[in-house]
Design a protein around this motif. Structure first.
Motif, PDB file in Angstrom:
ATOM      1  N   SER A 180       8.864  -4.077  -0.007  1.00  0.00           N
ATOM      2  CA  SER A 180       8.862  -2.606   0.008  1.00  0.00           C
ATOM      3  C   SER A 180       9.169  -1.731   1.268  1.00  0.00           C
ATOM      4  CB  SER A 180       7.454  -1.980  -0.827  1.00  0.00           C
ATOM      5  OG  SER A 180       7.214  -2.774  -1.940  1.00  0.00           O
ATOM      6  N   ASP A 181      10.085  -0.726   1.028  1.00  0.00           N
ATOM      7  CA  ASP A 181      10.294   0.156   2.142  1.00  0.00           C
ATOM      8  C   ASP A 181       9.192   0.732   2.712  1.00  0.00           C
ATOM      9  OD1 ASP A 181      12.855  -1.440   2.263  1.00  0.00           O
ATOM     10  OD2 ASP A 181      13.873   0.710   2.173  1.00  0.00           O
ATOM     11  N   ASN A 182       8.282   1.302   1.593  1.00  0.00           N
ATOM     12  CA  ASN A 182       7.091   1.979   1.941  1.00  0.00           C
ATOM     13  C   ASN A 182       6.263   0.717   2.759  1.00  0.00           C
ATOM     14  OD1 ASN A 182       4.463   3.252   2.045  1.00  0.00           O
ATOM     15  ND2 ASN A 182       5.171   4.364   0.238  1.00  0.00           N
ATOM     16  N   LYS A 183       5.677   1.278   3.942  1.00  0.00           N
ATOM     17  CA  LYS A 183       4.791   0.222   4.822  1.00  0.00           C
ATOM     18  C   LYS A 183       3.514   0.213   4.206  1.00  0.00           C
ATOM     19  CE  LYS A 183       8.477  -0.663   7.079  1.00  0.00           C
ATOM     20  NZ  LYS A 183       9.142  -1.828   6.584  1.00  0.00           N
ATOM     21  N   HIS A 184       3.056   1.140   3.335  1.00  0.00           N
ATOM     22  CA  HIS A 184       1.792   0.931   2.692  1.00  0.00           C
ATOM     23  C   HIS A 184       1.400  -0.378   1.700  1.00  0.00           C
ATOM     24  CE1 HIS A 184       0.213   4.711   4.706  1.00  0.00           C
ATOM     25  NE2 HIS A 184       1.273   5.096   4.313  1.00  0.00           N
ATOM     26  N   HIS A 185       2.748  -0.864   1.267  1.00  0.00           N
ATOM     27  CA  HIS A 185       2.736  -1.856   0.284  1.00  0.00           C
ATOM     28  C   HIS A 185       2.997  -3.265   0.945  1.00  0.00           C
ATOM     29  CE1 HIS A 185       3.216   0.840  -3.476  1.00  0.00           C
ATOM     30  NE2 HIS A 185       3.440   1.676  -2.731  1.00  0.00           N
ATOM     31  N   ASP A 186       2.181  -4.089   0.458  1.00  0.00           N
ATOM     32  CA  ASP A 186       2.368  -5.520   1.188  1.00  0.00           C
ATOM     33  C   ASP A 186       3.573  -6.309   0.508  1.00  0.00           C
ATOM     34  OD1 ASP A 186      -0.124  -5.229   2.477  1.00  0.00           O
ATOM     35  OD2 ASP A 186      -1.367  -6.081   1.004  1.00  0.00           O
ATOM     36  N   ILE A 187       4.096  -6.989   1.583  1.00  0.00           N
ATOM     37  CA  ILE A 187       5.106  -8.184   1.226  1.00  0.00           C
ATOM     38  C   ILE A 187       4.587  -9.134   0.418  1.00  0.00           C
ATOM     39  CG2 ILE A 187       6.787  -9.778   1.854  1.00  0.00           C
ATOM     40  CD1 ILE A 187       6.933  -8.196   4.506  1.00  0.00           C
ATOM     41  N   GLU A 188       5.390  -9.444  -0.702  1.00  0.00           N
ATOM     42  CA  GLU A 188       4.952 -10.435  -1.805  1.00  0.00           C
ATOM     43  C   GLU A 188       5.848 -11.697  -1.843  1.00  0.00           C
ATOM     44  OE1 GLU A 188       3.409  -9.248  -5.860  1.00  0.00           O
ATOM     45  OE2 GLU A 188       3.726  -7.034  -5.047  1.00  0.00           O
ATOM     46  N   GLU A 189       5.532 -12.724  -2.037  1.00  0.00           N
ATOM     47  CA  GLU A 189       6.221 -13.837  -2.216  1.00  0.00           C
ATOM     48  C   GLU A 189       6.366 -14.357  -3.653  1.00  0.00           C
ATOM     49  OE1 GLU A 189       5.422 -17.103   0.231  1.00  0.00           O
ATOM     50  OE2 GLU A 189       5.358 -16.067   2.072  1.00  0.00           O
ATOM     51  N   ILE A 190       7.511 -14.557  -4.089  1.00  0.00           N
ATOM     52  CA  ILE A 190       7.668 -14.854  -5.525  1.00  0.00           C
ATOM     53  C   ILE A 190       8.756 -15.991  -5.670  1.00  0.00           C
ATOM     54  CG2 ILE A 190       7.390 -12.546  -6.413  1.00  0.00           C
ATOM     55  CD1 ILE A 190      10.326 -12.083  -6.535  1.00  0.00           C
TER      56      ILE A 190
END
Length: 285
Positions: free
Chosen positions: A255-265
């Motif tokens: 997510s470009d919003n840095k408040h959202h964590d990166i997820e792995e799928i």
């Protein structure tokens, strides 16, 4: 979010019969789920949901499947065969026989449309009148001078927790643009009829994509072609997110919003439906 209700045994049996026919004939006919999705004007994820018995078959999908497999609809659904027969002929001696699509919709709205908003009624009637006047070409919108029509689909691609995709996209409106102007803006595409418009919902891709920004996508890009923003389904949810490859079998969903964590799928659980080329707020992607 409540769990999706399981289909009845009868509806599930229709899906299983349709899938068995598809599997038995696809190699000989050179068909894939992707080509079936293309012919039915729906996503590959929606095709999987039909064939796996998650969603019930509908007349539109049944008619396309029947045509591609060269089998009558009753081979997998007597219910839909009867419904399609009624829709196309109006029934023997029916007063509806020979009526235009717009006239049939007007009758339906009079009998069953009391719960619909005025805007919904207007859109249904406009779509029917469009069907009467011209066949809508999914891949080749009409061209007017240097301007072309690009279809705008009501597909709410969530830029957040994901949304359950529609069984198939509903055409709301078209926009008219100049392919030359798009290329001058840096948008790269082969043919204008590969382009469609969708709408993003949510804040997780801000500031690049804001809530309800229109997005220009290339629907012919159905696989990962490098780091970028994609429209894709994962776990039956629809997303617009950045994807990066991590190893051979995983994506980073960013997510470009840095408040959202990166997820792995997992790559195998991710179905890419299009690549986002341009955000209609002037933001590069």
């Amino acid at each position: 979010m409540s769990k999706k209700k399981e289909l009845s045994p009868e509806l599930k049996a229709e899906c299983e019969a349709a899938k068995a026919l598809f599997v038995s004939k696809k190699n000989a006919l050179g068909l894939t789920q992707a080509s079936l999705a293309e012919a039915a004007d729906i996503s590959a994820a929606a095709v999987a949901m039909y064939l796996n018995g998650t969603n019930p078959l509908n007349p539109k999908f049944a008619a396309v499947l029947s045509r591609l497999l060269d089998v009558p609809v009753e081979k997998f659904s007597k219910r839909l065969a009867k419904e399609i027969s009624g829709l196309t002929s109006g029934g023997e001696g029916s007063a509806d026989a020979g009526l235009s699509a717009a006239e049939l919709v007007r009758q339906m709205l009079t009998k069953q449309g009391k719960g619909l908003s005025e805007e919904s009624r207007r859109r249904l009637l406009a779509a029917a009148e469009s069907d009467d006047s011209t066949e809508i070409k999914y891949y080749q919108p009409g061209q007017v001078g240097d301007e072309v029509w690009i279809a705008h689909y009501d597909v709410r691609a969530a830029m957040g927790g994901g949304q359950i995709p529609h069984e198939y996209p509903e055409m709301l409106q078209d926009i008219r643009v100049s392919p030359k102007h798009l290329r001058d803006l840096g948008v790269t595409f082969k043919e204008h009829f590969h382009l469609k418009m969708i709408t993003g919902w949510g804040q997780s891709m801000a500031p690049t994509i804001k809530d309800r920004d229109p997005l220009l996508v290339d629907i012919t890009i159905r696989e990962f072609t490098g780091d970028g923003i994609y429209l894709f389904s994962h776990d039956d949810m629809l997303y617009v997110k950045r994807l990066q490859k991590k190893g051979k079998d995983r994506f980073k969903m960013i997510s470009d919003n840095k408040h959202h964590d990166i997820e792995e799928i997992r790559v195998d659980d991710t179905h890419i439906l299009a690549r986002v080329l341009y955000v209609w707020n002037g933001q590069p992607v």
